[in-house]
Design a protein around this motif. Structure first.
Motif, PDB file in Angstrom:
ATOM      1  N   GLY A 165       0.826  -1.212   0.000  1.00  0.00           N
ATOM      2  CA  GLY A 165       0.000   0.000   0.000  1.00  0.00           C
ATOM      3  C   GLY A 165       0.856   1.256   0.000  1.00  0.00           C
ATOM      4  N   GLU A 223       4.038   2.391  -5.106  1.00  0.00           N
ATOM      5  CA  GLU A 223       4.215   3.542  -5.972  1.00  0.00           C
ATOM      6  C   GLU A 223       5.699   3.850  -6.207  1.00  0.00           C
ATOM      7  OE1 GLU A 223       3.223   7.124  -4.093  1.00  0.00           O
ATOM      8  OE2 GLU A 223       3.205   8.248  -5.960  1.00  0.00           O
ATOM      9  N   LYS A 233       2.726  -5.490 -12.925  1.00  0.00           N
ATOM     10  CA  LYS A 233       2.748  -6.092 -11.600  1.00  0.00           C
ATOM     11  C   LYS A 233       3.440  -7.440 -11.689  1.00  0.00           C
ATOM     12  CE  LYS A 233      -0.349  -8.027  -8.093  1.00  0.00           C
ATOM     13  NZ  LYS A 233      -0.056  -9.458  -8.222  1.00  0.00           N
ATOM     14  N   SER A 241      -0.120  -7.156 -17.331  1.00  0.00           N
ATOM     15  CA  SER A 241      -0.540  -6.838 -15.959  1.00  0.00           C
ATOM     16  C   SER A 241      -0.070  -5.445 -15.547  1.00  0.00           C
ATOM     17  CB  SER A 241      -0.024  -7.884 -14.974  1.00  0.00           C
ATOM     18  OG  SER A 241       1.382  -7.800 -14.868  1.00  0.00           O
ATOM     19  N   GLU A 242      -0.193  -4.481 -16.469  1.00  0.00           N
ATOM     20  CA  GLU A 242       0.180  -3.111 -16.145  1.00  0.00           C
ATOM     21  C   GLU A 242      -0.552  -2.674 -14.873  1.00  0.00           C
ATOM     22  OE1 GLU A 242      -0.512  -4.128 -19.183  1.00  0.00           O
ATOM     23  OE2 GLU A 242       1.320  -3.655 -20.300  1.00  0.00           O
ATOM     24  N   HIS A 272      -3.485   2.298 -15.508  1.00  0.00           N
ATOM     25  CA  HIS A 272      -4.268   2.217 -16.722  1.00  0.00           C
ATOM     26  C   HIS A 272      -3.796   3.259 -17.725  1.00  0.00           C
ATOM     27  CE1 HIS A 272      -7.920   2.565 -19.241  1.00  0.00           C
ATOM     28  NE2 HIS A 272      -8.015   1.292 -18.999  1.00  0.00           N
ATOM     29  N   GLY A 273      -2.817   4.034 -17.357  1.00  0.00           N
ATOM     30  CA  GLY A 273      -2.347   5.116 -18.221  1.00  0.00           C
ATOM     31  C   GLY A 273      -2.212   6.378 -17.399  1.00  0.00           C
ATOM     32  N   THR A 274      -1.851   7.459 -18.059  1.00  0.00           N
ATOM     33  CA  THR A 274      -1.742   8.741 -17.368  1.00  0.00           C
ATOM     34  C   THR A 274      -2.787   9.661 -17.967  1.00  0.00           C
ATOM     35  OG1 THR A 274       0.603   8.307 -17.256  1.00  0.00           O
ATOM     36  CG2 THR A 274      -0.100  10.519 -16.689  1.00  0.00           C
ATOM     37  N   LEU A 275      -3.575  10.248 -17.114  1.00  0.00           N
ATOM     38  CA  LEU A 275      -4.642  11.114 -17.640  1.00  0.00           C
ATOM     39  C   LEU A 275      -4.061  12.421 -18.145  1.00  0.00           C
ATOM     40  CD1 LEU A 275      -7.582  10.730 -15.134  1.00  0.00           C
ATOM     41  CD2 LEU A 275      -7.544  10.035 -17.505  1.00  0.00           C
ATOM     42  N   ARG A 303      -2.566   2.850   8.695  1.00  0.00           N
ATOM     43  CA  ARG A 303      -2.386   2.145   7.428  1.00  0.00           C
ATOM     44  C   ARG A 303      -3.719   1.535   7.020  1.00  0.00           C
ATOM     45  NH1 ARG A 303      -0.164  -1.479  11.090  1.00  0.00           N
ATOM     46  NH2 ARG A 303      -1.334  -3.436  11.156  1.00  0.00           N
ATOM     47  N   GLU A 304      -3.816   1.238   5.740  1.00  0.00           N
ATOM     48  CA  GLU A 304      -5.070   0.689   5.218  1.00  0.00           C
ATOM     49  C   GLU A 304      -5.022  -0.825   5.213  1.00  0.00           C
ATOM     50  OE1 GLU A 304      -4.560   3.163   1.515  1.00  0.00           O
ATOM     51  OE2 GLU A 304      -6.715   3.382   1.905  1.00  0.00           O
ATOM     52  N   PRO A 317      -5.222  -4.217   3.584  1.00  0.00           N
ATOM     53  CA  PRO A 317      -5.088  -4.657   2.193  1.00  0.00           C
ATOM     54  C   PRO A 317      -6.175  -5.669   1.826  1.00  0.00           C
ATOM     55  CG  PRO A 317      -3.526  -5.824   3.564  1.00  0.00           C
ATOM     56  CD  PRO A 317      -4.239  -4.864   4.464  1.00  0.00           C
ATOM     57  N   ALA A 353      -3.339  -7.337 -11.360  1.00  0.00           N
ATOM     58  CA  ALA A 353      -3.070  -5.906 -11.256  1.00  0.00           C
ATOM     59  C   ALA A 353      -4.401  -5.172 -11.325  1.00  0.00           C
ATOM     60  CB  ALA A 353      -2.156  -5.466 -12.398  1.00  0.00           C
ATOM     61  N   PHE A 357      -6.394  -1.706  -5.702  1.00  0.00           N
ATOM     62  CA  PHE A 357      -5.726  -0.667  -4.913  1.00  0.00           C
ATOM     63  C   PHE A 357      -6.480  -0.441  -3.611  1.00  0.00           C
ATOM     64  CE2 PHE A 357      -5.437   0.188  -9.434  1.00  0.00           C
ATOM     65  CZ  PHE A 357      -4.081   0.380  -9.642  1.00  0.00           C
ATOM     66  N   THR A 358      -5.779   0.079  -2.606  1.00  0.00           N
ATOM     67  CA  THR A 358      -6.490   0.597  -1.452  1.00  0.00           C
ATOM     68  C   THR A 358      -6.809   2.065  -1.744  1.00  0.00           C
ATOM     69  OG1 THR A 358      -4.391   1.139  -0.406  1.00  0.00           O
ATOM     70  CG2 THR A 358      -5.398  -0.952   0.222  1.00  0.00           C
ATOM     71  N   GLN A 417      -4.030   4.697  -1.231  1.00  0.00           N
ATOM     72  CA  GLN A 417      -3.022   4.473  -2.261  1.00  0.00           C
ATOM     73  C   GLN A 417      -3.517   5.029  -3.596  1.00  0.00           C
ATOM     74  OE1 GLN A 417      -2.772   0.327  -3.431  1.00  0.00           O
ATOM     75  NE2 GLN A 417      -0.550   0.468  -3.702  1.00  0.00           N
ATOM     76  N   LYS A 438      -3.377   8.786  -3.646  1.00  0.00           N
ATOM     77  CA  LYS A 438      -2.033   9.310  -3.853  1.00  0.00           C
ATOM     78  C   LYS A 438      -1.623   9.153  -5.319  1.00  0.00           C
ATOM     79  CE  LYS A 438       2.449   9.313  -1.634  1.00  0.00           C
ATOM     80  NZ  LYS A 438       3.462   8.494  -0.957  1.00  0.00           N
ATOM     81  N   LEU A 439      -1.881   7.980  -5.901  1.00  0.00           N
ATOM     82  CA  LEU A 439      -1.501   7.738  -7.293  1.00  0.00           C
ATOM     83  C   LEU A 439      -2.204   8.715  -8.236  1.00  0.00           C
ATOM     84  CD1 LEU A 439      -1.582   3.822  -7.293  1.00  0.00           C
ATOM     85  CD2 LEU A 439       0.436   5.230  -7.742  1.00  0.00           C
ATOM     86  N   GLY A 458       0.375  11.568  -8.301  1.00  0.00           N
ATOM     87  CA  GLY A 458       1.114  10.982  -9.420  1.00  0.00           C
ATOM     88  C   GLY A 458       0.524  11.372 -10.765  1.00  0.00           C
ATOM     89  N   GLY A 459      -0.760  11.748 -10.766  1.00  0.00           N
ATOM     90  CA  GLY A 459      -1.405  12.067 -12.035  1.00  0.00           C
ATOM     91  C   GLY A 459      -1.701  10.831 -12.867  1.00  0.00           C
ATOM     92  N   TYR A 460      -1.816   9.673 -12.221  1.00  0.00           N
ATOM     93  CA  TYR A 460      -2.045   8.434 -12.956  1.00  0.00           C
ATOM     94  C   TYR A 460      -3.521   8.123 -13.066  1.00  0.00           C
ATOM     95  CZ  TYR A 460       2.887   7.675 -11.830  1.00  0.00           C
ATOM     96  OH  TYR A 460       4.237   7.799 -11.694  1.00  0.00           O
ATOM     97  N   ASP A 461      -3.826   7.277 -14.035  1.00  0.00           N
ATOM     98  CA  ASP A 461      -5.176   6.785 -14.257  1.00  0.00           C
ATOM     99  C   ASP A 461      -5.169   5.314 -13.840  1.00  0.00           C
ATOM    100  OD1 ASP A 461      -7.699   6.360 -15.166  1.00  0.00           O
ATOM    101  OD2 ASP A 461      -7.188   6.434 -17.299  1.00  0.00           O
ATOM    102  N   LEU A 462      -6.119   4.911 -13.028  1.00  0.00           N
ATOM    103  CA  LEU A 462      -6.079   3.536 -12.509  1.00  0.00           C
ATOM    104  C   LEU A 462      -6.992   2.590 -13.270  1.00  0.00           C
ATOM    105  CD1 LEU A 462      -6.129   4.299  -8.686  1.00  0.00           C
ATOM    106  CD2 LEU A 462      -4.211   4.324 -10.296  1.00  0.00           C
ATOM    107  N   GLY A 463      -8.004   3.121 -13.934  1.00  0.00           N
ATOM    108  CA  GLY A 463      -8.941   2.287 -14.666  1.00  0.00           C
ATOM    109  C   GLY A 463     -10.035   3.169 -15.212  1.00  0.00           C
TER     110      GLY A 463
END
Ligand SMILES: Cc1cc2nc3c(=O)[nH]c(=O)nc-3n(C[C@H](O)[C@H](O)[C@H](O)COP(=O)(O)OP(=O)(O)OC[C@H]3O[C@@H](n4cnc5c(N)ncnc54)[C@H](O)[C@@H]3O)c2cc1C
Ligand SMILES: Cc1cc2nc3c(=O)[nH]c(=O)nc-3n(C[C@H](O)[C@H](O)[C@H](O)COP(=O)(O)OP(=O)(O)OC[C@H]3O[C@@H](n4cnc5c(N)ncnc54)[C@H](O)[C@@H]3O)c2cc1C
Lengths: 486, 300
Positions: A451, A455, A474, A479-480, A483-486, B119-120, B122, B134, B137-138, B141, B144-145, B149-154
């Motif tokens: 957790g 990152e 992963k 298994s990325e 999902h990408g960067t917005l 902590r979270e 899991p 993959a 996520f918690t 987490q 933060k991502l 981080g500016g990431y896209d998770l799904g």
């Protein structure tokens, strides 16, 4: 085309140890692995027990290798710098039927040459393991048994084989094999390999790999297993590997106090689920119910992870109306087939981890016999150094390391105290996924399960490999993590 | 060895306020340590509003709330700050082992306050079967991502648990153009604050399934869906998704104290504040508690 002496198919424990054994000879050896890393198959999801050698039939190859493997494990782990806990095992019975099994195993153990075996009374068992149920009636103690992280042993063998000149190629799934005058031609999606001999260590796919050139003979009929992992706050709850021999039909409970201080509970034995490696709710429930019986005080709120495993059960097959049917009985020993320069290890299940080195040596000897022998390499070095393990170091030693290499001072994984230096070193040694880093350093294996550190590990992998974080996996291909960067 | 009146582990809302409280209480040498590279703990990733309503009587975002305390600390020469530094262990002789790129160092202190947050839980700690692909996520987490981080998770996300973090993330994902397919909660009522239920879930028409849980994860390499079970009828439904976010609860982070407890009781020189003491829903109450405790420990 360049001709190799031996191509090994599969880089699990067996492929890695066979490679290491062959590396001691003046031979050109290449290992082809379908996946991105070593030990991603059966070798990473198992019980991690080093068996003493009383479970198998006297006189078989399996027994001979198990007793040898178990005896040699401490020395092997010193040579390869792998943590090993020779904690001993305690098989327990809660009734007469199970006691009879213990006595049979004791007798088999004596015949197999297992040292130090002792049948224990209920009182003696409880004195050794006070947290076991008071329904225990007898025990069988084997001081030579122990536990280690199976992937750690495989990774060490891989690094050592590689350092001694064996070539490992990843992302190379062997899809075709042809015999030719020079030996064999192997094809993957991208390459062809000419070799004088082939060692098939393809784990769950070893039967199919063999059938690329041979008619069916032994096939794998997989079954599944479930496990629970407990927080290392459970450290010391049991001190030995506990095998509970059930009184009724069915699978008992195994408890393993791992080298990292976690408690591993399992495995179950059940039919395959739809997805290989998935856990089944019924399996997890069965483990919890067994714990309530055998170790009633165990706090199951300490579970931090569950995982599934696949057993590669081998059976001889015969054709019936166009279908290959298994014989009624399984194969009691290890199946090592030798067919004109093709050596296949098929369905090597328990105690394949215990036997990894002797079985690798054995396979290497079979190949050498086929090749007409080879000279020993005078410069072969069987030793390998692991990644510095900070939590096992004395304070002064650790301070000196941080002084010379500051990355070892920055902690990445809060649960296991893994530093950035260790993560970077794991990547340098071949980790290319988040799970690859986890197996090599322990980052992400603790109570928060990545957790906090995932990152950072992701970023370090992306940096080292020169790719965006969104391309980091992963586990295997596809298994990325993101999902990408917005 | 450096000596301090007070060692504070963690520079989140609690640690920052405790340091200021200690100065107010007369401490001349305070050491504030955080393993992260900025002040504020979880606050910098909480880019939503809703902070400081009672303490500042203003509706601030998390980073702004943190910035106010950071500014006060910058004017407090009594407080030495070490970021990117992890406290590895506390010893009964009142020393602590610190690790950073600058080196491994032991410091001595008179008192110590743990402000290590929480902590979270899991997914492995939940009774969820299936694969471990993959895309799981918690919530913290994920926050933060996404926010830092500016990431896209799904694109199609299921959220397990209806606590505040889960609700805030549901809104966040929706605002970023993702579909929150379902929020699943085992209890009969949502877990988070009413204001979050209204502003994050109802306002965006996010389907909330009460008395339901996720029993299985599907997908080999990346997650493809989850099985959702109705806890009243037992009916199960396969819900396709490409990310699962679990908001299954926080556990106070008190590992550093473990070796020092005697029958569950910490030594008198050791205190806990913020989420490390108990889980606080509102940051303002963390601040108030930590200020007072910091001051009291300085005077002890
Ligand atoms: C549930 C379970 C519990 C166990 N517990 C224990 C224990 O406690 N103690 C013990 O001693 N033993 C134990 N074992 C046994 C031990 O884990 C195995 O014997 C050992 O891991 C087998 O290693 P392997 O190299 O054959 O297989 P794997 O690790 O599966 O390696 C096979 C490799 O071949 C690769 N491959 C497959 N097809 C191809 C292809 N076409 N081309 C290229 N590469 C390919 C795969 O990707 C994989 O990496 C257990 C086994 C199971 C299933
Ligand atoms: C997602 C989310 C949304 C929230 N939304 C709101 C809201 O809208 N309104 C509101 O009022 N409140 C909200 N809260 C609650 C409030 O923000 C928190 O309760 C509060 O910020 C917690 O502060 P803390 O200092 O206890 O913990 P944290 O902020 O978690 O700080 C703990 C710090 O300790 C550090 N640390 C831990 N162990 C070590 C070690 N060994 N060595 C060095 N450093 C260490 C960590 O790195 C971390 O920085 C929210 C909380 C969360 C998580």
């Amino acid at each position: 085309m360049e001709t190799r002496d031996v191509v090994i198919v599969g880089a699990g424990l067996l492929g890695c140890f066979a490679a290491r054994a062959l590396a001691a000879y003046a031979l050109d050896v290449t290992v082809l692995e379908a996946r991105e890393d070593v030990c991603t198959g059966v070798s990473r999801a198992n019980t991690g027990v080093i068996y003493a050698g009383y479970d198998t039939q006297p006189g078989t190859l399996k027994t001979r290798l198990c007793v040898a493997g178990s005896r040699g494990m401490a020395a092997l782990c010193r040579e390869l710098d792998v943590p090993f806990s020779r904690c001993g095992s305690l098989m327990i019975a809660c009734g007469e039927k199970a006691e009879a099994v213990l006595r049979r195993k004791y007798a088999a153990g004596l015949e197999n040459g297992v040292e130090g075996l002792r049948l224990l009374t209920a009182g003696a068992v409880r004195a050794m393991e006070p947290n076991l149920t008071d329904r225990v009636t007898a025990g069988l103690y084997a001081p030579g048994a122990g536990t280690l992280d199976p992937w750690a042993l495989g990774i060490a063998a891989f690094e050592n084989a590689q350092a001694n000149g064996v070539e490992f190629r990843f992302g190379q799934a062997v899809g075709a094999i042809r015999r030719n005058p020079g030996g064999f031609l192997l094809e993957t999606d991208t390459e062809t390999y000419q070799t004088r001999a082939v060692l098939n260590c393809a784990g769950l796919a070893a039967d199919r790999v063999r059938e690329l050139v041979e008619a069916p003979l032994v096939r794998i009929f997989p079954s599944a297993a479930d496990y629970l992992v407990l927080d290392d706050l459970s450290r010391g709850f049991v001190r030995h590997v506990i095998f509970h021999e059930p009184e009724e039909k069915g699978k008992g409970l195994t408890l393993v106090p791992t080298v990292s201080g976690n408690l591993l509970v399992g495995p179950t034995e059940r039919d395959m689920a739809v997805a290989p490696g998935a856990t089944a709710a019924a399996g997890l429930a069965e483990l919890r119910a067994l714990c309530a019986q055998i170790v009633p005080d165990l706090d199951l709120d300490l579970v931090i992870r569950s995982f599934g495993a696949v057993r590669p059960n081998p059976y001889y097959v015969r054709e019936e109306g166009g279908v290959w049917q298994p014989e009624a009985r399984g194969i009691p020993s290890f199946t090592v087939l030798e067919e004109g320069g093709l050596v296949s290890l098929i369905g090597i299940k328990t105690p394949g981890l215990t036997c990894a080195k002797p079985l690798g040596d054995y396979a290497a000897q079979r190949l050498l016999a086929h090749l007409g022998g080879a000279a020993r390499r005078p410069d072969f070095d069987p030793r390998r150094r692991g990644i510095p393990n900070l939590s096992a170091m004395a304070e002064t030693e650790r301070a000196a390391l941080v002084l010379s290499q500051p990355d070892y001072g920055r902690i990445v994984c809060r649960c296991r105290g893994v530093s950035e230096g260790e993560v970077r070193e794991a990547i340098r040694r071949g980790a290319c996924t988040v799970d690859g880093v986890k197996r090599r350093t322990g980052a992400g294996m603790g109570r928060c399960q990545g957790g906090v550190c995932m990152e950072r590990v992701l970023a370090l992998l992306a940096e080292a490999r020169g790719v965006p974080a969104s391309a980091v996996c992963k586990d295997g291909a596809g298994s990325e993590v993101l999902h990408g960067t917005l | 060895m450096e000596r301090y009146d007070l060692l504070i582990v963690g520079a989140g809302a609690a640690g920052m306020a405790a340091a200021l409280g200690a100065v107010r209480g007369g401490a001349a040498r305070v050491l504030l340590v955080d393993r992260g590279d900025r002040l504020g703990g979880v606050l910098p990733q909480c880019i939503h509003h809703g902070f400081g309503l009672s303490y500042f009587h203003e509706d601030l975002r998390g980073p702004d709330y943190a910035a106010r305390f950071a500014a006060l600390l910058a004017d407090a020469p009594e407080v030495a700050l070490r970021l990117d530094t992890t406290v590895l262990e506390l010893s009964a002789d009142r020393t602590a082992l610190l690790s950073s790129r600058a080196g491994l160092e032991r410091v001595a202190f008179r008192r110590c306050l743990l402000c290590c947050g929480a902590r979270e839980k899991p997914i492995g700690a939940l009774d969820v079967a299936g694969t471990r692909p993959a895309g799981v996520f918690t919530a913290g987490q994920a926050q933060k991502l996404v926010n830092l981080g500016g990431y896209d998770l799904g694109r199609r996300i299921v959220i397990l648990g209806s606590g505040d973090i889960g609700m805030i993330m549901a809104r966040r994902f929706t605002l970023r153009g993702c579909e929150v397919v379902m929020m699943v909660e085992q209890a009969a009522a949502p877990g988070g604050l009413a204001r979050n239920l209204h502003a994050c879930i109802e306002a965006y028409r996010i389907p909330l399934r009460l008395r339901a849980t996720v029993t299985q994860v599907h997908g080999a390499a990346r997650i493809t869906g989850v099985t959702v079970r109705d806890l009243d009828t037992g009916a199960e439904e396969l819900v396709p998704c490409d990310a699962l976010v679990t908001a299954a609860g926080l556990i106070p982070e008190r590992e550093l104290a473990r070796a020092l407890l005697h029958g569950g009781t910490p030594p008198d020189w050791l205190g806990f504040s913020g989420n490390c003491e108990h889980i606080h829903e509102i940051v303002d109450s963390v601040t108030v508690q930590a200020l007072a405790l910091g001051e009291r420990m300085a005077k002890m």
